[in-house]
Design an enzyme around this catalytic site. Structure first.
Site, PDB file in Angstrom:
ATOM      1  N   LYS A 187       0.903  -1.265  -0.239  1.00 43.31           N
ATOM      2  CA  LYS A 187      -0.262  -0.067   0.038  1.00 43.31           C
ATOM      3  C   LYS A 187       0.976   1.291   0.030  1.00 43.31           C
ATOM      4  CE  LYS A 187      -1.771   2.881   2.595  1.00 43.31           C
ATOM      5  NZ  LYS A 187      -1.844   4.324   1.723  1.00 43.31           N
ATOM      6  N   GLU A 262      10.224   1.550  10.317  1.00 43.95           N
ATOM      7  CA  GLU A 262      10.970   2.847  10.066  1.00 43.95           C
ATOM      8  C   GLU A 262      10.212   3.975  10.236  1.00 43.95           C
ATOM      9  OE1 GLU A 262      14.095   2.424   9.427  1.00 43.95           O
ATOM     10  OE2 GLU A 262      14.426   0.561   8.597  1.00 43.95           O
ATOM     11  N   CYS A 296      13.552  11.305   6.571  1.00 53.01           N
ATOM     12  CA  CYS A 296      13.307  11.111   8.099  1.00 53.01           C
ATOM     13  C   CYS A 296      14.730  11.400   8.741  1.00 53.01           C
ATOM     14  CB  CYS A 296      12.966   9.482   8.015  1.00 53.01           C
ATOM     15  SG  CYS A 296      13.909   8.535   7.091  1.00 53.01           S
ATOM     16  N   GLU A 394       9.441  16.898  14.657  1.00 51.73           N
ATOM     17  CA  GLU A 394       9.469  16.528  13.361  1.00 51.73           C
ATOM     18  C   GLU A 394       8.893  17.584  12.505  1.00 51.73           C
ATOM     19  OE1 GLU A 394       8.718  12.777  11.174  1.00 51.73           O
ATOM     20  OE2 GLU A 394      10.523  12.779  10.756  1.00 51.73           O
TER      21      GLU A 394
HETATM   22  P1  NAP Z   1       2.114   8.475   7.544  1.00 51.25           P
HETATM   23  O1  NAP Z   1       1.332   9.574   7.802  1.00 51.25           O
HETATM   24  O2  NAP Z   1       2.483   7.823   8.851  1.00 51.25           O
HETATM   25  O3  NAP Z   1       1.903   7.594   6.445  1.00 51.25           O
HETATM   26  C1  NAP Z   1       2.601   6.271   6.052  1.00 51.25           C
HETATM   27  C2  NAP Z   1       1.909   5.329   5.254  1.00 51.25           C
HETATM   28  O4  NAP Z   1       0.986   4.768   6.328  1.00 51.25           O
HETATM   29  C3  NAP Z   1       1.057   6.031   4.224  1.00 51.25           C
HETATM   30  O5  NAP Z   1       0.883   5.118   3.170  1.00 51.25           O
HETATM   31  C4  NAP Z   1      -0.451   6.114   4.772  1.00 51.25           C
HETATM   32  O6  NAP Z   1      -1.542   6.122   4.026  1.00 51.25           O
HETATM   33  C5  NAP Z   1      -0.651   4.633   5.826  1.00 51.25           C
HETATM   34  N1  NAP Z   1      -1.227   4.926   7.071  1.00 51.25           N
HETATM   35  C6  NAP Z   1      -1.728   6.081   7.466  1.00 51.25           C
HETATM   36  N2  NAP Z   1      -2.561   5.786   8.628  1.00 51.25           N
HETATM   37  C7  NAP Z   1      -2.559   4.221   8.568  1.00 51.25           C
HETATM   38  C8  NAP Z   1      -3.305   3.296   9.479  1.00 51.25           C
HETATM   39  N3  NAP Z   1      -4.056   3.630  10.593  1.00 51.25           N
HETATM   40  N4  NAP Z   1      -2.834   2.087   9.247  1.00 51.25           N
HETATM   41  C9  NAP Z   1      -2.032   1.660   8.309  1.00 51.25           C
HETATM   42  N5  NAP Z   1      -1.570   2.578   7.421  1.00 51.25           N
HETATM   43  C10 NAP Z   1      -1.675   3.847   7.533  1.00 51.25           C
HETATM   44  O7  NAP Z   1       3.450   9.210   7.135  1.00 51.25           O
HETATM   45  P2  NAP Z   1       3.941  10.113   5.964  1.00 51.25           P
HETATM   46  O8  NAP Z   1       3.343  11.540   6.205  1.00 51.25           O
HETATM   47  O9  NAP Z   1       3.260   9.465   4.592  1.00 51.25           O
HETATM   48  O10 NAP Z   1       5.504  10.119   5.777  1.00 51.25           O
HETATM   49  C11 NAP Z   1       6.127  10.849   6.410  1.00 51.25           C
HETATM   50  C12 NAP Z   1       6.838  10.377   7.691  1.00 51.25           C
HETATM   51  O11 NAP Z   1       7.448   9.010   7.407  1.00 51.25           O
HETATM   52  C13 NAP Z   1       7.656  11.002   8.460  1.00 51.25           C
HETATM   53  O12 NAP Z   1       7.539  11.011   9.942  1.00 51.25           O
HETATM   54  C14 NAP Z   1       9.117  10.545   8.563  1.00 51.25           C
HETATM   55  O13 NAP Z   1      10.072  10.667   9.125  1.00 51.25           O
HETATM   56  C15 NAP Z   1       8.735   9.080   8.101  1.00 51.25           C
HETATM   57  N6  NAP Z   1       9.743   8.435   7.315  1.00 51.25           N
HETATM   58  C16 NAP Z   1      10.507   7.385   7.777  1.00 51.25           C
HETATM   59  C17 NAP Z   1      11.640   6.919   7.138  1.00 51.25           C
HETATM   60  C18 NAP Z   1      12.716   5.955   7.837  1.00 51.25           C
HETATM   61  O14 NAP Z   1      13.273   5.343   7.100  1.00 51.25           O
HETATM   62  N7  NAP Z   1      12.402   5.942   9.112  1.00 51.25           N
HETATM   63  C19 NAP Z   1      11.656   7.173   5.532  1.00 51.25           C
HETATM   64  C20 NAP Z   1      10.612   8.014   5.169  1.00 51.25           C
HETATM   65  C21 NAP Z   1       9.500   8.535   5.815  1.00 51.25           C
HETATM   66  P3  NAP Z   1      -1.859   7.727   3.669  1.00 51.25           P
HETATM   67  O15 NAP Z   1      -1.161   7.895   2.724  1.00 51.25           O
HETATM   68  O16 NAP Z   1      -3.171   7.340   3.281  1.00 51.25           O
HETATM   69  O17 NAP Z   1      -1.882   8.424   4.802  1.00 51.25           O
END
Ligand code: NAP
Length: 490
Positions: A187, A262, A296, A394
């Site tokens: 997804k 992650e 991140c 963040e």
């Molecule tokens: P996010 O809002 O947590 O979303 C990540 C993924 O999870 C998306 O596909 C999202 O779908 C899905 N999601 C949301 N709610 C969910 C739920 N209840 N159950 C299952 N899946 C769900 O994060 P983002 O805003 O896309 O990305 C930014 C974040 O990612 C930042 O905090 C960043 O630090 C982190 N990040 C970490 C790394 C690492 O390697 N540590 C790398 C890249 C990014 P939707 O798109 O529909 O919301």
């Protein structure tokens, strides 16, 4: 402004509502999602959105594929398919580059030559692993017994990815999961589903049997939550925010599926008094502004020794003023694109306002750029103190916080005073300090006199609330395999 012409394949891809990819077929969703170009704010395409029913179908297809031709494939042939996929990605890197530049907004050249090419390299690295995933013969003490271990795939893996590196974040998870022999339901983020759907088509072209890779774009609360809670899923590999990571862990409890996370970060980057400033200043600048701060590992808290503080600040300000910011598909080519969405832009601008109210001085940027698309001026906040929200939370946008310090023990304690622990680093010529920082910084990755390096062969992941599990390298295989102990009476 002239835009890069879209490739015919990209035009064709955008011209119809992209269906889900399940069991090698195109399948309708339960909804449709707009795909928006953040450089213009316009809808450029639509994709099907999966609900619980489509996630059920995808999980069933992935389950069936485990015992189909994929499950019987030799390790050598599994590796060959992964290699084929790597070759296809590299050959079509311009298509991946355009798809990611369009729905993410990042500069096309970066999306093509960094994101797509590194994704291909990632698959190539893991293509070499399937015939090297070895068990062991264990010297047990029981007479007349032979004991050995088998390293087996987890089974059906749900992969949930964010929008900041749409192709690369998929590659980081998909390549080791395939190398280990799993089947996948992916997804992608709702904002950036295009390259993941295109990748599903390429996987079939590479020779993967139907059902091995299923792609189900949709909202996190629908498709993502259904996948995380699904009793037919054995493992979730997740990259995203810490808040969503917690929800995934709770959703996984039903069948105690394995989870690797992650998550977010608030990396500390330290410039010591003896640093080579010619390298440290641009290094620290790009540690934050690379990918527009939407990484991140962004070096968001820059600690600078008071003796070089003003000099560093001056260098950073000049670099910020020289940046070119514009649409990802602009023919001119820019250093940075927009942030991902209006919501994200408002959030980032809110943090800047909050920092200013708290007493930080804005020495570069500080506002929205233009009134079309979601552009934020590259922003540097000086005089930030450790307790401000901009220093603790963040931001995930182009905002660098600069904080002065006086001595090594003090800065190490302040750098480690964060709930996160994804990345950290420092700039110094003192060998003792290098060793103390390498050991003392609380983070899954520490960069010294460099920043942002990753390699398919080197483990990557978080401490604290930045998650658990290590992607990349041999550690990644541990996330997608399980060990069986086999006893045999002789
Ligand atoms: P996010 O809002 O947590 O979303 C990540 C993924 O999870 C998306 O596909 C999202 O779908 C899905 N999601 C949301 N709610 C969910 C739920 N209840 N159950 C299952 N899946 C769900 O994060 P983002 O805003 O896309 O990305 C930014 C974040 O990612 C930042 O905090 C960043 O630090 C982190 N990040 C970490 C790394 C690492 O390697 N540590 C790398 C890249 C990014 P939707 O798109 O529909 O919301």
């Amino acid at each position: 402004m002239s835009l890069i012409s879209r490739l015919p394949e990209v035009e064709e891809f955008l011209s119809r509502v992209q269906p889900l990819r399940i069991d090698g077929a195109e399948v309708a969703g339960s909804s449709e999602l707009d795909v928006v170009d953040p450089s213009s704010g316009s809808v450029i395409s639509r994709v099907a959105g999966a609900g619980a029913a489509q996630v059920d179908m995808a999980v069933a297809a992935a389950r069936a594929a485990l015992s189909g031709p994929w499950g019987r494939l030799s390790p050598h042939d599994r590796g060959r398919l992964i290699w084929n996929l790597a070759e296809l990605i590299e050959a079509r890197k311009a298509i991946f580059g355009q798809l990611d530049a369009l729905d993410n907004g990042k500069p096309f050249a970066v999306a093509r030559d960094v994101d797509a090419v590194w994704s291909a390299r990632h698959f190539r690295y893991f293509a070499g692993w399937p015939d090297k995933i070895e068990g062991a013969t264990i010297p047990v003490s029981t007479p007349n017994r032979l004991n050995h271990t088998r390293i087996e795939p987890m089974g059906v893996c749900g992969l949930i990815t964010p929008w900041n590196y749409p192709t690369l974040m998929v590659a980081w998870k998909l390549a080791p999961a395939l190398a280990a022999g799993n089947t996948i339901v992916l997804k992608p983020a709702e904002q950036t589903p295009l390259s993941a759907l295109y990748l599903a088509d390429l996987a079939l072209e590479a020779g993967f049997p139907p059902g091995v890779l299923n792609v189900v774009p949709g909202l996190g609360g629908d498709a993502g939550a259904a996948l995380a809670a699904h009793p037919g899923v054995d493992k979730i590999g997740f990259t995203g925010s810490t808040a969503t990571g917690r929800q995934i862990v709770m959703a996984s409890a039903g069948n105690l599926k394995k989870v690797s996370l992650e998550l977010g970060g608030k990396a500390a980057n330290i410039i010591f008094a003896d640093a080579d400033l010619e390298r440290a200043v641009p290094g620290a600048f790009w540690a934050l502004f690379g990918n527009n701060g939407q990484s991140c590992t962004a070096g968001a808290r820059l600690f600078v020794h008071r003796s070089v503080h003003d000099q560093v600040l001056d260098g950073l300000r000049k670099l910020a003023e020289g940046l070119s910011v514009g649409p990802g598909m602009d023919l001119k080519g820019h250093d940075l694109g927009p942030v991902i969405s209006r919501v994200q832009m408002d959030k980032v601008l809110g943090y800047i306002a909050d920092g200013r109210t708290g007493g930080a001085q804005c020495i570069a940027g500080g506002g929205r750029l233009g009134d079309t698309g979601w552009f934020v001026q590259p922003t540097i906040l000086a005089g930030v103190s450790d307790d401000m929200r901009v220093a603790r939370e963040e931001i995930f946008g182009p905002v660098l916080c600069v904080l002065p310090f006086d001595d090594e023990d003090e800065v190490l304690a302040r750098a480690n005073d964060s709930e996160y622990g994804l990345a950290a680093g420092c700039w110094t010529r003192n060998a003792g300090c290098v060793a103390r920082m390498g050991a003392g910084l609380h983070a899954g990755t520490v960069w010294i006199n460099c920043w942002g390096d990753t390699d398919a062969a080197s483990p990557f992941g978080g401490m604290g609330q930045s998650g658990y599990g290590r992607e990349m390298g041999r550690d990644a295989l541990a996330l997608y395999t399980q060990t069986k102990s086999v006893w045999q009476g002789l």
